[in-house]
Design an enzyme around this catalytic site. Structure first.
Site, short mmCIF file in Angstrom:
data_model
loop_
_atom_site.label_atom_id
_atom_site.label_comp_id
_atom_site.label_asym_id
_atom_site.label_seq_id
_atom_site.Cartn_x
_atom_site.Cartn_y
_atom_site.Cartn_z
N TYR A 37 46.38 19.87 36.92
CA TYR A 37 46.62 21.26 36.51
C TYR A 37 45.33 22.01 36.25
O TYR A 37 44.26 21.42 36.21
CB TYR A 37 47.56 21.32 35.32
CG TYR A 37 46.93 21.12 33.96
CD1 TYR A 37 46.64 19.87 33.46
CD2 TYR A 37 46.66 22.23 33.15
CE1 TYR A 37 46.08 19.71 32.21
CE2 TYR A 37 46.10 22.08 31.89
CZ TYR A 37 45.82 20.82 31.43
OH TYR A 37 45.27 20.67 30.19
N LYS A 152 41.36 16.77 36.14
CA LYS A 152 42.24 17.45 35.16
C LYS A 152 43.69 17.07 35.47
O LYS A 152 44.44 17.81 36.10
CB LYS A 152 42.03 18.96 35.22
CG LYS A 152 42.47 19.67 33.95
CD LYS A 152 41.74 20.97 33.77
CE LYS A 152 42.26 21.84 32.63
NZ LYS A 152 42.53 21.18 31.37
N GLU A 185 34.04 15.05 23.97
CA GLU A 185 34.57 16.41 23.90
C GLU A 185 35.68 16.46 22.85
O GLU A 185 36.06 15.43 22.30
CB GLU A 185 35.10 16.85 25.28
CG GLU A 185 36.11 15.90 25.88
CD GLU A 185 36.43 16.18 27.36
OE1 GLU A 185 36.21 17.30 27.84
OE2 GLU A 185 36.93 15.25 28.01
N LEU A 209 35.39 16.49 30.85
CA LEU A 209 35.78 17.43 31.89
C LEU A 209 34.60 18.38 32.12
O LEU A 209 33.92 18.78 31.19
CB LEU A 209 37.01 18.23 31.43
CG LEU A 209 37.56 19.20 32.49
CD1 LEU A 209 38.28 18.45 33.59
CD2 LEU A 209 38.50 20.23 31.87
N1 PXG Z 1 37.90 19.25 28.03
C1 PXG Z 1 39.22 19.00 28.19
C2 PXG Z 1 39.73 17.64 28.04
C3 PXG Z 1 40.08 20.05 28.53
O1 PXG Z 1 41.38 19.81 28.71
C4 PXG Z 1 38.18 21.58 28.47
C5 PXG Z 1 37.38 20.49 28.16
C6 PXG Z 1 37.56 22.93 28.67
O2 PXG Z 1 37.53 23.28 30.04
P1 PXG Z 1 37.57 24.78 30.53
O3 PXG Z 1 37.39 24.69 32.00
O4 PXG Z 1 38.90 25.35 30.11
O5 PXG Z 1 36.45 25.48 29.87
C7 PXG Z 1 39.56 21.36 28.67
C8 PXG Z 1 40.44 22.51 29.00
C9 PXG Z 1 46.25 23.37 27.49
C10 PXG Z 1 44.90 23.82 27.83
O6 PXG Z 1 46.91 24.01 26.68
C11 PXG Z 1 43.97 22.89 28.13
C12 PXG Z 1 42.69 23.29 28.45
C13 PXG Z 1 42.37 24.64 28.47
C14 PXG Z 1 43.34 25.57 28.20
C15 PXG Z 1 44.63 25.17 27.87
O7 PXG Z 1 46.68 22.38 28.05
N2 PXG Z 1 41.79 22.31 28.71
#
Ligand code: PXG
Length: 295
Positions: A37, A152, A185, A209
């Site tokens: 996703y 992801k 993280e 990630l």
């Molecule tokens: N690490 C992990 C494990 C994530 O799931 C990030 C870092 C930040 O990545 P981005 O590309 O967003 O800067 C994520 C992002 C949800 C949700 O509700 C999950 C994320 C972002 C927004 C919503 O599942 N994960």
């Protein structure tokens, strides 16, 4: 009371109102977490870093050997179309791609074609100005030799378990270490510290990630004249940092002011964190950082 319209959700080529958007109980995304996703934001009619999110989605797909059956350009058009159909200018967008519907059995060949879902919901931008409290979770981040955190995937139990620890401790965030004890993280955000006016964030090899907000913050930090180093951090480094903050699509930039009961810096969001938040607020609607939906 004004009537709120249900979001229209894309499922395999059709649009359904939220209450009618459904998938099969035989979908391998549900049965095995077999899928991937992306979560994306639209700010004032601009989908922030849409191409970067789609690139990452296709990288995740490649890694789990899933053929989306459409091109990146087609996916970009579908995302724009979903937002446009709903008429949103500020939205939270989620692309979910599963292995598809198939009989039970972990064999992905049981699934004929992937399930593609695009959800868009209205979401106003919101930068949390106050700091939040975190703990370091006892559960470790899944190592990249088991399931690479760069993918992801729909397998978020590792992160959910960390989040449950935070909830049990009565705090907002959980930070995860890797098998070697280095910081990785937070449950759904990347992490940065500021020490002596320098930013430091764990390297990808720590098992994280490749966050798109992380990369944006690294760019912004350089533009503002701050050095940003990628290197391994321990819990000691977190406790003794001048500032700590996390970054992610949902969180944007959130200051962390207490970890495991240790006050970070002076216990308030730090000056460099605040400067980065202001800069992020400025650029998030800039069409150069994304793709325009309208006109
Ligand atoms: N690490 C992990 C494990 C994530 O799931 C990030 C870092 C930040 O990545 P981005 O590309 O967003 O800067 C994520 C992002 C949800 C949700 O509700 C999950 C994320 C972002 C927004 C919503 O599942 N994960």
């Amino acid at each position: 009371m004004s009537e709120t319209k249900e979001p229209l959700i894309y499922v395999n080529g059709e649009y359904y109102p939220k209450s009618q958007a459904k998938i099969s109980v035989y979908d391998h995304g549900l049965l095995y977490g077999d899928g991937i996703y992306e979560a994306i934001r639209e700010y004032d009619g601009v989908i922030f870093k849409l191409r970067e999110h789609i690139d990452r989605l296709f990288e995740s797909a490649k890694s789990i050997k899933l053929d989306l059956g459409i091109t990146k350009e087609e996916m970009e058009k579908l995302v724009i179309e979903t937002v446009k159909k709903n008429g949103y200018r500020d939205a939270y967008i989620r692309i979910v791609v599963t292995r598809g519907v198939g009989r039970m059995g972990v064999d992905p060949r049981n699934c004929e074609k992937p399930t593609i879902i695009i959800i868009a919901e209205p979401r106003k931008p919101f930068l949390k100005k106050e700091g939040v409290e975190a703990i370091i979770a006892s559960v470790r981040r899944v190592p990249n030799w088991a399931l690479d955190p760069k993918i992801k995937t729909l397998n978020y139990l590792n992160n959910v378990l960390a989040k449950i620890e935070a909830i049990n401790a009565g705090v907002d965030e959980a930070i995860m270490l890797n098998e070697h004890g280095y910081v990785t993280e937070a449950s759904t955000e990347n992490i940065f510290i500021v020490k002596n006016k320098k930013l430091i964030t764990p390297p990808l090899e720590a098992g994280i990630l490749r966050g798109i907000t992380r990369e944006t913050v690294m760019e912004l930090a350089k533009e503002l004249g701050y050095e940003c180093e990628e290197r391994n951090l321990t819990s000691h480094d977190l406790y003794n940092a001048d500032e700590v903050f996390v970054t992610g699509t949902a969180a944007e930039i959130v200051p962390i002011t207490k970890i495991d009961g240790r006050v970070i810096g002076d216990g308030k969001p730090g000056p460099i964190t605040k400067e980065l938040m202001r800069k992020f607020e400025e650029i998030r609607t800039d069409p150069r950082y994304g793709v325009k939906v309208y006109g």
